[in-house]
Design a protein around this motif. Structure first.
Motif, mmCIF file in Angstrom:
data_model
loop_
_atom_site.group_PDB
_atom_site.id
_atom_site.type_symbol
_atom_site.label_atom_id
_atom_site.label_comp_id
_atom_site.label_asym_id
_atom_site.label_seq_id
_atom_site.Cartn_x
_atom_site.Cartn_y
_atom_site.Cartn_z
ATOM 1 N N VAL A 12 0.859 -1.182 0.000
ATOM 2 C CA VAL A 12 0.000 0.000 0.000
ATOM 3 C C VAL A 12 0.898 1.235 0.000
ATOM 4 N N ILE A 13 0.699 2.090 -0.996
ATOM 5 C CA ILE A 13 1.478 3.329 -1.102
ATOM 6 C C ILE A 13 0.524 4.506 -0.948
ATOM 7 N N VAL A 14 0.825 5.368 0.003
ATOM 8 C CA VAL A 14 -0.004 6.536 0.290
ATOM 9 C C VAL A 14 0.748 7.790 -0.139
ATOM 10 N N VAL A 15 0.195 8.504 -1.108
ATOM 11 C CA VAL A 15 0.785 9.753 -1.602
ATOM 12 C C VAL A 15 -0.164 10.879 -1.236
ATOM 13 N N GLY A 16 0.253 11.721 -0.298
ATOM 14 C CA GLY A 16 -0.642 12.756 0.190
ATOM 15 C C GLY A 16 -1.833 12.118 0.883
ATOM 16 N N ASP A 17 -3.037 12.390 0.395
ATOM 17 C CA ASP A 17 -4.260 11.809 0.952
ATOM 18 C C ASP A 17 -4.762 10.622 0.136
ATOM 19 N N GLU A 18 -4.018 10.237 -0.894
ATOM 20 C CA GLU A 18 -4.454 9.171 -1.795
ATOM 21 C C GLU A 18 -3.736 7.872 -1.481
ATOM 22 N N SER A 19 -4.494 6.806 -1.276
ATOM 23 C CA SER A 19 -3.937 5.496 -0.958
ATOM 24 C C SER A 19 -4.180 4.536 -2.121
ATOM 25 N N ARG A 20 -3.130 3.827 -2.533
ATOM 26 C CA ARG A 20 -3.253 2.861 -3.620
ATOM 27 C C ARG A 20 -2.569 1.555 -3.225
ATOM 28 N N THR A 21 -3.186 0.432 -3.610
ATOM 29 C CA THR A 21 -2.587 -0.870 -3.377
ATOM 30 C C THR A 21 -1.934 -1.339 -4.668
ATOM 31 N N LEU A 22 -0.633 -1.555 -4.646
ATOM 32 C CA LEU A 22 0.102 -2.030 -5.804
ATOM 33 C C LEU A 22 0.299 -3.536 -5.686
ATOM 34 N N CYS A 23 -0.022 -4.254 -6.757
ATOM 35 C CA CYS A 23 0.111 -5.707 -6.806
ATOM 36 C C CYS A 23 1.256 -6.090 -7.739
ATOM 37 N N VAL A 24 1.507 -7.389 -7.865
ATOM 38 C CA VAL A 24 2.613 -7.880 -8.693
ATOM 39 C C VAL A 24 2.520 -7.313 -10.112
ATOM 40 N N GLY A 25 3.621 -6.732 -10.584
ATOM 41 C CA GLY A 25 3.670 -6.155 -11.917
ATOM 42 C C GLY A 25 3.311 -4.685 -11.977
ATOM 43 N N ASP A 26 2.714 -4.150 -10.917
ATOM 44 C CA ASP A 26 2.379 -2.727 -10.882
ATOM 45 C C ASP A 26 3.625 -1.894 -10.598
ATOM 46 N N SER A 27 3.607 -0.655 -11.072
ATOM 47 C CA SER A 27 4.716 0.270 -10.805
ATOM 48 C C SER A 27 4.178 1.676 -10.660
ATOM 49 N N ILE A 28 4.969 2.527 -10.051
ATOM 50 C CA ILE A 28 4.565 3.923 -9.843
ATOM 51 C C ILE A 28 5.799 4.803 -9.841
ATOM 52 N N ILE A 29 5.675 5.998 -10.386
ATOM 53 C CA ILE A 29 6.737 7.007 -10.342
ATOM 54 C C ILE A 29 6.314 8.098 -9.366
ATOM 55 N N LEU A 30 7.214 8.480 -8.502
ATOM 56 C CA LEU A 30 6.956 9.539 -7.539
ATOM 57 C C LEU A 30 7.870 10.726 -7.847
ATOM 58 N N GLU A 31 7.279 11.898 -7.951
ATOM 59 C CA GLU A 31 8.029 13.102 -8.278
ATOM 60 C C GLU A 31 8.864 13.563 -7.077
ATOM 61 N N PRO A 32 9.867 14.394 -7.321
ATOM 62 C CA PRO A 32 10.677 14.914 -6.213
ATOM 63 C C PRO A 32 9.821 15.640 -5.177
ATOM 64 N N HIS A 33 10.137 15.434 -3.922
ATOM 65 C CA HIS A 33 9.541 16.124 -2.775
ATOM 66 C C HIS A 33 8.076 15.757 -2.517
ATOM 67 N N VAL A 34 7.587 14.709 -3.165
ATOM 68 C CA VAL A 34 6.244 14.222 -2.854
ATOM 69 C C VAL A 34 6.255 13.573 -1.470
ATOM 70 N N VAL A 35 5.230 13.862 -0.676
ATOM 71 C CA VAL A 35 5.121 13.259 0.658
ATOM 72 C C VAL A 35 4.420 11.915 0.527
ATOM 73 N N TRP A 36 5.056 10.849 0.986
ATOM 74 C CA TRP A 36 4.488 9.524 0.802
ATOM 75 C C TRP A 36 4.926 8.578 1.908
ATOM 76 N N ASN A 37 4.228 7.448 2.011
ATOM 77 C CA ASN A 37 4.629 6.380 2.923
ATOM 78 C C ASN A 37 4.150 5.059 2.343
ATOM 79 N N TRP A 38 4.578 3.961 2.929
ATOM 80 C CA TRP A 38 4.187 2.653 2.420
ATOM 81 C C TRP A 38 4.069 1.647 3.566
ATOM 82 N N ARG A 39 3.300 0.581 3.309
ATOM 83 C CA ARG A 39 3.119 -0.470 4.310
ATOM 84 C C ARG A 39 2.647 -1.751 3.634
#
Length: 278
Positions: A228-255
């Motif tokens: 689970v990757i949370v960018v700002g107030d948006e939460s997304r669940t990434l599964c096998v084969g999924d990918s994401i690009i995060l821009e510089p200085h974006v506030v995020w967390n994962w679990r």
């Protein structure tokens, strides 16, 4: 190539070591004068380096090339490590790791910052930072990130470096660090490049330990499990084969909310610091 002296101990001559770690013979001689390395001498007076000293010199080269550390900072880091400059516990783990704390302390001193100033920049308490430097507490990816940002270094400044500088990294050559909560970080490339790829292994219930930012772009790819990757107030669940690009200085967390381990390719763009003059 390592040669052997009569007792069978592997040794490397000064010219071989210089070529292996990408510095000049004169630089190695200067390090010897500064007390950073201690070669032995043959009966003919030639410098030779044991395997421990080869590892130590390689670590020094990595710190000065990529992180821009000066001799005083490197001496401070070496003071918390073994003869070769590797972690005292032999496994380079963060929890209660004195070598890890020593690297944080050395990086802070290299920037000429006090505990108070560094803690203020990182947004943590002075006592928390002091405890980390002393190796009393474990560190999360989030906490390591904010300390790195406060000091102006990349996170890889605090990872035990490889002893070689080849383009090729074999599976058994990866530098591995275990963080708080059992999160494991494996370096997929040698230091000194504009990209820092890593394999992030997150056990069930593991997390980043909080939100953080990075100064450059990140690319995340899920190899196994879910994250689970949370960018700002948006939460997304990434599964096998999924990918994401995060821009510089974006506030995020994962679990990892699942009952299974997640394996993630984590690539950060990082411009290496200029090599220092010493």
């Amino acid at each position: 190539m390592m040669s052997k002296h009569p007792e069978g101990q592997h040794q490397m001559r000064v010219g071989e070591l210089a070529a292996n770690i990408g510095v000049s013979v004169q630089t190695l001689r200067l390090w010897e004068k500064q007390g950073l390395i201690s070669p032995e001498r043959t009966l003919g007076g030639q410098r030779v380096f044991s395997r421990d000293q080869v590892d130590r010199a390689s670590w020094i080269a990595s710190l000065r090339r990529k992180q821009g550390w000066n001799p005083a900072a490197i001496k401070s880091a070496l003071a918390g490590a073994g003869a070769s400059g590797q972690a005292l516990d032999g496994e380079a783990t963060l929890p209660a790791s004195h070598s890890y704390g020593a690297r944080i302390r050395a990086a802070r001193k290299a920037r000429g910052l006090t505990l108070d100033e560094t803690a203020r920049r990182a947004g943590i308490s002075r006592s928390a930072l002091s405890s980390l430097e002393l190796g009393h507490d474990s560190v999360t990816p989030q906490l390591l990130s904010v300390i790195a940002d406060a000091l102006g270094f990349g996170i890889s400044a605090f990872v035990p470096p490889s002893t070689t500088h080849d383009r090729l990294t074999r599976a058994d050559e990866r530098t591995t660090t275990t963080m708080a909560g059992g999160v494991r970080w494996e370096e997929l490339a040698k230091p000194g490049h504009g990209l820092e790829p890593a394999l992030l292994i997150v056990p069930s219930g593991g997390s980043s330990g909080g939100s953080y930012t990075r100064p450059d772009e990140l690319w995340i790819f899920i190899l196994r499990g879910e994250l689970v990757i949370v960018v700002g107030d948006e939460s997304r669940t990434l599964c096998v084969g999924d990918s994401i690009i995060l821009e510089p200085h974006v506030v995020w967390n994962w679990r990892n909310d699942t009952s299974h381990e997640a394996q993630v390719i984590y690539v950060e763009r990082c411009v290496p610091l200029r090599e220092g003059p010493f």
